[in-house]
Write a protein that holds these residues in place. Structure first.
Motif, mmCIF file in Angstrom:
data_model
loop_
_atom_site.group_PDB
_atom_site.id
_atom_site.type_symbol
_atom_site.label_atom_id
_atom_site.label_comp_id
_atom_site.label_asym_id
_atom_site.label_seq_id
_atom_site.Cartn_x
_atom_site.Cartn_y
_atom_site.Cartn_z
ATOM 1 N N SER A 259 -0.572 -19.891 2.376
ATOM 2 C CA SER A 259 -0.938 -20.749 3.507
ATOM 3 C C SER A 259 -0.038 -20.487 4.710
ATOM 4 N N PHE A 260 1.275 -20.340 4.445
ATOM 5 C CA PHE A 260 2.214 -20.067 5.542
ATOM 6 C C PHE A 260 1.819 -18.799 6.290
ATOM 7 N N ILE A 261 1.586 -17.740 5.523
ATOM 8 C CA ILE A 261 1.313 -16.436 6.128
ATOM 9 C C ILE A 261 -0.029 -16.426 6.839
ATOM 10 N N SER A 262 -1.024 -17.105 6.271
ATOM 11 C CA SER A 262 -2.359 -17.094 6.877
ATOM 12 C C SER A 262 -2.379 -17.750 8.248
ATOM 13 N N MET A 263 -1.419 -18.647 8.514
ATOM 14 C CA MET A 263 -1.367 -19.311 9.811
ATOM 15 C C MET A 263 -0.996 -18.337 10.923
ATOM 16 N N ASN A 264 -0.238 -17.287 10.567
ATOM 17 C CA ASN A 264 0.181 -16.292 11.565
ATOM 18 C C ASN A 264 0.049 -14.892 10.977
ATOM 19 N N ILE A 265 -1.121 -14.607 10.432
ATOM 20 C CA ILE A 265 -1.318 -13.355 9.700
ATOM 21 C C ILE A 265 -1.094 -12.128 10.578
ATOM 22 N N ASP A 266 -1.491 -12.183 11.843
ATOM 23 C CA ASP A 266 -1.349 -11.005 12.717
ATOM 24 C C ASP A 266 0.117 -10.665 12.959
ATOM 25 N N SER A 267 0.931 -11.679 13.236
ATOM 26 C CA SER A 267 2.350 -11.420 13.516
ATOM 27 C C SER A 267 3.080 -10.937 12.272
ATOM 28 N N HIS A 268 2.723 -11.489 11.095
ATOM 29 C CA HIS A 268 3.366 -11.034 9.859
ATOM 30 C C HIS A 268 2.962 -9.600 9.530
ATOM 31 N N SER A 269 1.695 -9.276 9.706
ATOM 32 C CA SER A 269 1.229 -7.907 9.442
ATOM 33 C C SER A 269 1.938 -6.909 10.350
ATOM 34 N N ALA A 270 2.077 -7.261 11.610
ATOM 35 C CA ALA A 270 2.759 -6.381 12.562
ATOM 36 C C ALA A 270 4.223 -6.204 12.191
ATOM 37 N N ALA A 271 4.862 -7.286 11.742
ATOM 38 C CA ALA A 271 6.283 -7.219 11.371
ATOM 39 C C ALA A 271 6.488 -6.279 10.189
ATOM 40 N N PHE A 272 5.609 -6.346 9.192
ATOM 41 C CA PHE A 272 5.758 -5.482 8.018
ATOM 42 C C PHE A 272 5.408 -4.029 8.352
ATOM 43 N N SER A 273 4.463 -3.819 9.235
ATOM 44 C CA SER A 273 4.135 -2.448 9.653
ATOM 45 C C SER A 273 5.313 -1.812 10.370
ATOM 46 N N ARG A 274 5.942 -2.591 11.237
ATOM 47 C CA ARG A 274 7.120 -2.076 11.953
ATOM 48 C C ARG A 274 8.257 -1.780 10.979
ATOM 49 N N GLN A 275 8.431 -2.633 9.984
ATOM 50 C CA GLN A 275 9.528 -2.429 9.045
ATOM 51 C C GLN A 275 9.296 -1.169 8.203
ATOM 52 N N ILE A 276 8.049 -0.924 7.803
ATOM 53 C CA ILE A 276 7.738 0.287 7.035
ATOM 54 C C ILE A 276 8.047 1.528 7.865
ATOM 55 N N LYS A 277 7.722 1.501 9.150
ATOM 56 C CA LYS A 277 8.019 2.635 10.020
ATOM 57 C C LYS A 277 9.529 2.837 10.171
ATOM 58 N N ARG A 278 10.265 1.711 10.271
ATOM 59 C CA ARG A 278 11.720 1.822 10.394
ATOM 60 C C ARG A 278 12.342 2.397 9.134
ATOM 61 N N VAL A 279 11.848 1.981 7.968
ATOM 62 C CA VAL A 279 12.365 2.510 6.705
ATOM 63 C C VAL A 279 12.050 4.001 6.594
ATOM 64 N N ALA A 280 10.824 4.377 6.974
ATOM 65 C CA ALA A 280 10.416 5.779 6.880
ATOM 66 C C ALA A 280 11.246 6.676 7.794
ATOM 67 N N SER A 281 11.642 6.148 8.949
ATOM 68 C CA SER A 281 12.415 6.950 9.906
ATOM 69 C C SER A 281 13.919 6.825 9.709
ATOM 70 N N GLY A 282 14.327 5.973 8.741
ATOM 71 C CA GLY A 282 15.751 5.819 8.456
ATOM 72 C C GLY A 282 16.475 4.868 9.384
ATOM 73 N N ASP A 283 15.723 4.056 10.151
ATOM 74 C CA ASP A 283 16.344 3.132 11.101
ATOM 75 C C ASP A 283 16.599 1.743 10.523
ATOM 76 N N ALA A 284 16.074 1.463 9.329
ATOM 77 C CA ALA A 284 16.245 0.140 8.725
ATOM 78 C C ALA A 284 17.563 0.080 7.951
ATOM 79 N N SER A 285 18.003 -1.147 7.690
ATOM 80 C CA SER A 285 19.230 -1.344 6.905
ATOM 81 C C SER A 285 19.058 -2.544 5.996
ATOM 82 N N GLU A 286 19.941 -2.675 5.049
ATOM 83 C CA GLU A 286 19.849 -3.735 4.045
ATOM 84 C C GLU A 286 19.821 -5.123 4.689
ATOM 85 N N HIS A 287 20.630 -5.317 5.715
ATOM 86 C CA HIS A 287 20.761 -6.642 6.321
ATOM 87 C C HIS A 287 20.241 -6.666 7.752
ATOM 88 N N ASP A 288 19.174 -5.920 8.014
ATOM 89 C CA ASP A 288 18.616 -5.937 9.368
ATOM 90 C C ASP A 288 17.860 -7.245 9.600
#
Length: 423
Positions: A259-288
């Motif tokens: 229910s929480f996620i469905s209220m803002n599904i677009d913003s959550h989807s965008a956040a996870f897409s960005r995080q996957i790209k950051r992990v793939a490019s090596g820009d993410a960190s454990e405590h980002d």
């Protein structure tokens, strides 16, 4: 939906997705893959890492993560989380700052039971620790509470708060955040009649639905649209065999998260897409920033069915607090009996969960309280989260609350009847 098999199916789906994430991560890390010059494997590994982490966080209680606090002596003091009053459905915990003398301010932070653990208030508690001795209501995950412990509804929640206030004594300052605001108000009124000397010195209510109909939001509209029968049939399940609370009827955390996620599904989807790209490019960190937020956001807990249903029915649909006709154990609680506990309400101008006006309604209910003991503040531009954990809280609201506490810390008997009796 009230079947153990349904509950276990949700856990199976979560566990399967965690396994798929771990598998994808392992495949992408296989040495032979490095010989294939294709970015697909980098993204596969990144998707696996983000997915595995996210699914694992859904069933883990976060740590408080408050290790030290700087004292007035300029030294770092170790912070330990000690159980002050144990209970079946929740503990009163003390954030014990070792080696520090008792502080002039003693604050009880009443955490919401609305799907997340009390650690959601981590930054709030951390910001108060340098200036006060801090106690927190640490509610338990209902899936881990055996059926034989009985029920837990909003009346039981209120009585837990009453016991905590009695234990801490009359020099306590209560800060209730979001959902528990009306019940903290009711607990104070209960003490006003039953044991006036045990009442807290001040009561600060932050973004709580004292009168949900004062300024309707999507949350209040939902509560009015659906019937109690619809809620019970669609939201309530029985805990599966994996947990100690097997058979207990609950509003599952995983269902709440949906229910929480469905209220803002677009913003959550965008956040996870960005995080996957950051992990793939090596820009993410454990405590980002992403991990810091979602490690807490995804950690959900089950609520007892009776607590969830009685909250919707009595607070939102019937407006028992708003109409001053709330009862506890058959006894009517009269909010007008509060006469010497200073009450302050805090609201966010852009709060779309508990909009301005809902919390301030508490002041009208305190008919026996002098006007000089009432205060309110509406934070410009602040949303729901910001009024207790964001920049608005740190830079403006927190200093105002501490000033309010200091202005209303006048003399009152410091004896604690409950402790004397125990001794």
């Amino acid at each position: 939906m009230r079947y153990m098999a349904t509950y276990d199916f949700m856990e199976t789906m979560r566990n399967t997705n965690e396994w798929l994430g771990a598998t994808a991560k392992a495949i992408a890390a296989y040495p032979a893959v490095a010989a294939v010059p294709n970015p697909f494997f980098s993204y596969l590994g990144a998707w696996g890492e983000v997915t595995e982490r996210s699914m694992a966080r859904m069933v883990a209680k976060p740590d408080w993560g408050i290790d030290t606090v700087v004292g007035e002596d300029g030294r770092d003091h170790v912070v330990s989380v000690d159980i002050e009053v144990p209970g079946a459905f929740g503990d009163l915990i003390k954030m014990h700052v070792q080696g520090r003398e008792p502080m002039r301010r003693k604050i009880l932070v009443v955490a919401p039971m609305s799907g997340h653990y009390a650690t959601l208030l981590r930054s709030t508690v951390a910001s108060l620790l340098p200036d006060a001795d801090v106690y927190v209501t640490d509610w338990h995950n209902a899936r881990d509470i055996p059926v034989e412990e009985g029920k837990f509804d909003i009346e039981d929640y209120t009585l837990y708060l009453v016991d905590y206030m009695k234990h801490l004594g009359p020099q306590t300052h209560v800060i209730a955040i979001c959902q528990p605001a009306p019940l903290a108000l009711a607990a104070t009124a209960y003490l006003a009649e039953e044991q006036p000397a045990a009442q807290p010195r001040t009561l600060t209510l932050i973004g709580g639905p004292i009168d949900p109909d004062a300024t309707p939001t999507e949350v209040t509209d939902f509560g009015n649209r659906v019937t109690m029968g619809q809620l019970e049939q669609s939201m309530i399940q029985r805990v599966g065999f994996k947990y100690k609370g097997a058979g207990r009827t609950v509003y599952p955390g995983l269902l709440q998260l949906t229910s929480f996620i469905s209220m803002n599904i677009d913003s959550h989807s965008a956040a996870f897409s960005r995080q996957i790209k950051r992990v793939a490019s090596g820009d993410a960190s454990e405590h980002d920033k992403h991990n810091k937020f979602y490690d807490e956001y995804l950690a959900v807990m089950d609520m007892t069915a009776e607590f969830y249903l009685s909250t919707v029915h009595r607070i939102f649909k019937e407006g028992e607090i708003a109409q001053n006709r709330f009862t506890v154990a058959g006894k009517k609680v009269d909010i007008g009996k509060i006469t010497d506990v200073a009450v302050k309400t805090v609201e966010g101008e852009k709060d779309d969960i508990s909009a301005p006006g809902q919390c301030k309604a508490a002041l009208k209910l305190c008919t026996g309280l002098p006007e000089e003991k009432k205060a309110w503040h509406v934070e410009p531009g602040a949303g729901h989260y910001g009024i207790f954990a964001g920049g608005s809280w740190r830079n403006n609201i927190r200093p105002l609350v501490l000033d309010f506490i200091d202005q209303n810390s006048g003399p009152r008997a410091v004896s604690n009847p409950s402790k004397k009796k125990a001794g």
